[in-house]
Design an enzyme around this catalytic site. Structure first.
Site, PDB file in Angstrom:
ATOM      1  CE1 TYR A 111      21.368  51.343  44.503  1.00  7.54           C
ATOM      2  CE2 TYR A 111      23.661  51.801  43.970  1.00  7.54           C
ATOM      3  CZ  TYR A 111      22.530  51.006  43.854  1.00  7.54           C
ATOM      4  OH  TYR A 111      22.576  49.876  43.083  1.00  7.54           O
ATOM      5  CG  ASP A 157      24.022  60.338  44.047  1.00  8.48           C
ATOM      6  OD1 ASP A 157      23.401  60.776  43.062  1.00  8.48           O
ATOM      7  OD2 ASP A 157      24.125  59.131  44.308  1.00  8.48           O
ATOM      8  NE  ARG A 172      42.412  52.023  29.211  1.00 13.55           N
ATOM      9  CZ  ARG A 172      43.697  52.424  29.070  1.00 13.55           C
ATOM     10  NH1 ARG A 172      44.059  53.617  29.535  1.00 13.55           N
ATOM     11  NH2 ARG A 172      44.579  51.670  28.494  1.00 13.55           N
ATOM     12  CE  LYS A 186      19.041  54.109  39.014  1.00  9.27           C
ATOM     13  NZ  LYS A 186      20.453  53.797  38.995  1.00  9.27           N
TER      14      LYS A 186
HETATM   15  C1  LIG Z   1      21.065  57.737  44.032  1.00  8.10           C
HETATM   16  C2  LIG Z   1      21.894  56.715  43.310  1.00  8.10           C
HETATM   17  N1  LIG Z   1      23.216  56.925  43.161  1.00  8.10           N
HETATM   18  C3  LIG Z   1      24.018  56.041  42.520  1.00  8.10           C
HETATM   19  C4  LIG Z   1      23.495  54.871  41.985  1.00  8.10           C
HETATM   20  C5  LIG Z   1      24.415  53.890  41.309  1.00  8.10           C
HETATM   21  O1  LIG Z   1      24.278  53.985  39.931  1.00  8.10           O
HETATM   22  P1  LIG Z   1      24.470  52.766  38.899  1.00  8.10           P
HETATM   23  O2  LIG Z   1      23.354  51.799  39.163  1.00  8.10           O
HETATM   24  O3  LIG Z   1      24.411  53.427  37.566  1.00  8.10           O
HETATM   25  O4  LIG Z   1      25.802  52.149  39.194  1.00  8.10           O
HETATM   26  C6  LIG Z   1      22.126  54.614  42.103  1.00  8.10           C
HETATM   27  C7  LIG Z   1      21.548  53.385  41.547  1.00  8.10           C
HETATM   28  O5  LIG Z   1      20.408  53.039  41.786  1.00  8.10           O
HETATM   29  C8  LIG Z   1      21.305  55.558  42.793  1.00  8.10           C
HETATM   30  O6  LIG Z   1      19.988  55.370  42.939  1.00  8.10           O
END
Ligand SMILES: Cc1ncc(COP(=O)(O)O)c(C=O)c1O
Length: 389
Positions: A108, A180, A56, A205
């Protein structure tokens, strides 16, 4: 805590993508970082070990990925998490009850859900603002503001935040700018160069790029902040397994090859859609009709494969969503394969309907994630899906 190797920033982006953070494995010289499938490490004696005690806290496969993505973002430290959402959750543990966070109002849906349904009840307070307008960010700052969190471009409305302006406002208020960078990736956008303090990704992604794992990553430059996040990563324990790290690390090796193709396909699909539907119905920062096209050009090197269109009604949206063949109807984005989705009922279902309506995430919105297939096949797919509309 995982710090980049001293020479990781010496090379250019494509070379970093392939080599940064990795050394030939010492036993046999394996060129690829092994998947260290272990939960613990044998110690030579009490308090004498090779720097690894428990998985971990540290795992060599995870460390290679952490260094690699940190180098791609131009950061010094990387921290991998079990998902993008777990990553945001751990970043938020840098703050304490009573602290105030300014958050972009079109982040998101899962990020909004985490803040609104969980972290708010633990004493953090959030103000959601339209971060396209730096003045609104500045107006929302108060004495307890500790961070400004922005997604740019946003999911799914493709709003752009001026990162240099946001970082100036954050620093004037004594707050951190958290970005982000999932949609743009470090290939197209370098938030640290524009003043960001923390950059994060859903590695699920574009960074992984092959839709075969779920993960998140936080990148930092500041030593003291990195120490605190390292403590949180270990103490809260939302870490990814080594095989997922290995898959993501394999993905980042081709990031610089995939992104130009996502971008080229995105531009052509956006142009086709604008021609078919009218430019006012197509939201893509690379189109000159995008209201923030000039800002996008100034802080991004390309625009990627994400496009949102407004088809007016849910029925029209459903027709297209169900008729495409190469664009598969699915959540997520950023993989080599093209996907199509319905933000209102999928990625942003956790945002209350009245809030969605206020933001413009209507039932008629359809989001495209353009993959790296042959463009003529993608356009033919759209041609047959839109036939008669
Ligand atoms: C722009 C963005 N940030 C964060 C996330 C969250 O990521 P995760 O699905 O890996 O938890 C997503 C998920 O679609 C996203 O599109």
């Amino acid at each position: 805590m995982t710090r980049i190797f001293d020479d990781d920033l010496d090379s250019r982006f494509g070379t970093r993508a392939i080599h940064a953070g990795q050394r030939p494995e010492p036993l046999a010289g394996a060129i690829m970082t092994p998947v260290y499938l272990t939960s613990t490490y044998v110690q030579d004696g009490l308090g004498r070990h090779k720097g690894y005690e428990y998985a971990r806290s540290a795992n060599p496969t995870r460390e290679a990925l952490e260094r690699n993505v940190a180098a791609l973002e131009g950061a010094h430290y990387g921290f991998a998490f079990a998902s993008g959402t777990a990553c945001v959750d751990s970043i938020m543990k840098l703050f304490e009850a009573g602290d105030h966070i300014i958050c972009g109002e079109n982040v998101y849906g899962g990020t909004f859900r985490l803040f609104d349904k969980l972290l708010r009840h633990l004493g953090l307070s959030f103000t959601y603002v339209d971060t396209r307008d730096p003045e609104r960010i500045a107006d929302a700052c108060g004495p307890r503001t500790r961070a400004i969190l922005v997604e740019t471009p946003t999911n799914p409305l493709m709003w752009i935040t001026d990162l240099a302006a946001a970082s100036e406002i954050a620093h004037r208020a004594g707050a951190l700018l958290i970005v982000d960078n999932t949609f743009a990736t470090p290939f197209f956008q370098r938030p640290f160069d524009l003043g960001a303090d923390v950059v994060f990704h859903s590695t699920t992604k574009y960074l992984n790029g092959h839709s075969d794992m779920v993960g998140g990553m936080a990148l930092l430059r500041d030593d003291a902040l990195a120490e605190r996040l390292q403590f949180i990563q270990n103490a809260a324990g939302a870490v990814p397994g080594p095989f997922d790290c290995w898959l993501a690390l394999r993905g980042t090796k081709t990031l610089h090859l995939r992104m130009p193709r996502h971008d080229a396909n995105g531009r052509q699909v956006a142009a086709w859609l604008a021609d078919r539907l009218g430019a006012d119905r197509v939201i893509y920062p690379g189109l000159s009709s995008h209201p923030q096209h000039a800002l996008a050009c100034s802080q991004m090197r390309g625009f990627g494969g994400m496009i949102t269109v407004d088809l007016g009604t849910k029925d029209r949206a459903a027709r297209v969503l169900e008729r495409t063949r190469i664009f598969s109807l699915a959540e997520s984005l950023g993989g080599v394969e093209s996907l199509i989705s319905h933000p209102a009922s999928m990625t942003h279902a956790s945002v209350p309907p009245e809030r969605r309506a206020q933001l413009g995430i209507t039932e008629g919105l359809v989001r495209f994630s353009c993959g790296v297939e042959d463009i003529d096949d993608l356009l033919e797919d759209l041609e047959q899906a839109f036939e008669g509309m």
